[in-house]
Design a protein around this motif. Structure first.
Motif, short mmCIF file in Angstrom:
data_model
loop_
_atom_site.label_atom_id
_atom_site.label_comp_id
_atom_site.label_asym_id
_atom_site.label_seq_id
_atom_site.Cartn_x
_atom_site.Cartn_y
_atom_site.Cartn_z
N ASN A 8 23.95 -11.52 25.13
CA ASN A 8 25.30 -11.03 25.35
C ASN A 8 25.23 -10.09 26.55
O ASN A 8 24.66 -9.00 26.45
CB ASN A 8 25.82 -10.29 24.11
CG ASN A 8 27.23 -9.76 24.30
OD1 ASN A 8 27.72 -9.65 25.41
ND2 ASN A 8 27.88 -9.43 23.20
N PRO A 9 25.78 -10.49 27.70
CA PRO A 9 25.68 -9.65 28.90
C PRO A 9 26.32 -8.28 28.76
O PRO A 9 25.99 -7.36 29.51
CB PRO A 9 26.40 -10.47 29.98
CG PRO A 9 26.71 -11.79 29.40
CD PRO A 9 26.48 -11.73 27.93
N ALA A 10 27.20 -8.08 27.79
CA ALA A 10 27.85 -6.78 27.58
C ALA A 10 26.96 -5.80 26.81
O ALA A 10 27.28 -4.63 26.70
CB ALA A 10 29.17 -6.96 26.85
N CYS A 11 25.84 -6.28 26.27
CA CYS A 11 24.96 -5.47 25.43
C CYS A 11 23.78 -4.95 26.24
O CYS A 11 23.02 -5.73 26.83
CB CYS A 11 24.47 -6.33 24.26
SG CYS A 11 23.20 -5.53 23.25
N GLY A 12 23.60 -3.64 26.24
CA GLY A 12 22.50 -3.02 26.97
C GLY A 12 21.13 -3.47 26.47
O GLY A 12 20.23 -3.75 27.28
N THR A 17 16.24 -6.65 27.34
CA THR A 17 15.33 -7.68 26.83
C THR A 17 15.27 -8.84 27.81
O THR A 17 14.18 -9.35 28.11
CB THR A 17 15.77 -8.16 25.44
OG1 THR A 17 15.87 -7.03 24.57
CG2 THR A 17 14.79 -9.17 24.87
N LEU A 18 16.41 -9.25 28.34
CA LEU A 18 16.44 -10.32 29.34
C LEU A 18 15.62 -9.92 30.56
O LEU A 18 14.82 -10.72 31.06
CB LEU A 18 17.88 -10.63 29.74
CG LEU A 18 18.07 -11.66 30.86
CD1 LEU A 18 17.48 -13.01 30.48
CD2 LEU A 18 19.55 -11.79 31.21
N TYR A 34 25.61 -16.65 23.72
CA TYR A 34 26.04 -17.18 22.43
C TYR A 34 27.53 -16.96 22.13
O TYR A 34 28.08 -17.64 21.27
CB TYR A 34 25.18 -16.63 21.29
CG TYR A 34 25.32 -15.15 21.08
CD1 TYR A 34 26.27 -14.64 20.22
CD2 TYR A 34 24.49 -14.27 21.76
CE1 TYR A 34 26.41 -13.28 20.04
CE2 TYR A 34 24.62 -12.90 21.58
CZ TYR A 34 25.58 -12.41 20.72
OH TYR A 34 25.71 -11.07 20.55
N LEU A 35 28.18 -16.06 22.84
CA LEU A 35 29.62 -15.92 22.64
C LEU A 35 30.37 -17.08 23.30
O LEU A 35 31.47 -17.43 22.88
CB LEU A 35 30.12 -14.58 23.19
CG LEU A 35 29.60 -13.34 22.45
CD1 LEU A 35 30.08 -12.06 23.13
CD2 LEU A 35 30.01 -13.36 20.98
N GLU A 91 23.79 -10.01 15.15
CA GLU A 91 23.14 -8.95 15.92
C GLU A 91 22.40 -9.58 17.08
O GLU A 91 22.03 -10.75 17.05
CB GLU A 91 22.18 -8.17 15.00
CG GLU A 91 21.66 -6.88 15.59
CD GLU A 91 22.74 -5.89 15.97
OE1 GLU A 91 23.18 -5.92 17.15
OE2 GLU A 91 23.14 -5.08 15.14
N ARG A 92 22.12 -8.80 18.09
CA ARG A 92 21.52 -9.34 19.31
C ARG A 92 20.48 -8.41 19.88
O ARG A 92 20.53 -7.21 19.57
CB ARG A 92 22.61 -9.60 20.33
CG ARG A 92 23.28 -8.30 20.80
CD ARG A 92 24.71 -8.43 20.93
NE ARG A 92 25.32 -7.18 21.37
CZ ARG A 92 26.55 -6.88 21.11
NH1 ARG A 92 27.27 -7.67 20.39
NH2 ARG A 92 27.06 -5.77 21.56
#
Length: 114
Positions: A8-12, A17-18, A34-35, A91-92
């Motif tokens: 999720n690109p919005a998640c720090g 992790t990426l 995944y969204l 969760e991500r």
């Protein structure tokens, strides 16, 4: 080594992790937002089993209405069905490599499977 991150690109935490995966030599990376490309229920079951966790362990409470809906008390299959219908409940980030699957919270957990 092949690696897939459900991102999720919005998640720090997901972004960090990426970045760790991108900086690791020899990693052939697939990124699934995944969204935009939701999980199938069978894939969720496979990820949870491989990570050694249950659906409740992967249920995102912060930023969702999962707690208000009482989802923490739901049966495993009901939680997974809700997650497949609305991937924001997951969760991500999840990362899968040749060495296993981890829910990478904290992001340093990814090192276990690299």
């Amino acid at each position: 080594m092949k690696a897939t991150i459900w991102h999720n690109p919005a998640c720090g935490t997901s972004r960090k992790t990426l970045a760790a995966l991108q900086e690791t030599p020899g990693v052939e990376l697939s990124v699934v937002e995944y969204l935009k490309t939701p999980y199938a229920a069978d894939k969720l079951r496979q990820l949870f089993e491989a990570a050694g966790i249950g659906a409740r362990d992967a249920l995102r409470l912060r930023g969702t209405d999962a707690a208000e809906r009482g989802m923490t008390e739901w049966a495993e299959d009901a939680i997974i069905a809700a997650m497949a219908a609305n991937p924001a409940y997951v969760e991500r980030p999840f990362v899968e490599t040749d060495k296993g699957v981890r829910l990478c919270r904290p992001m340093e957990t990814v090192q276990d499977i690299l």
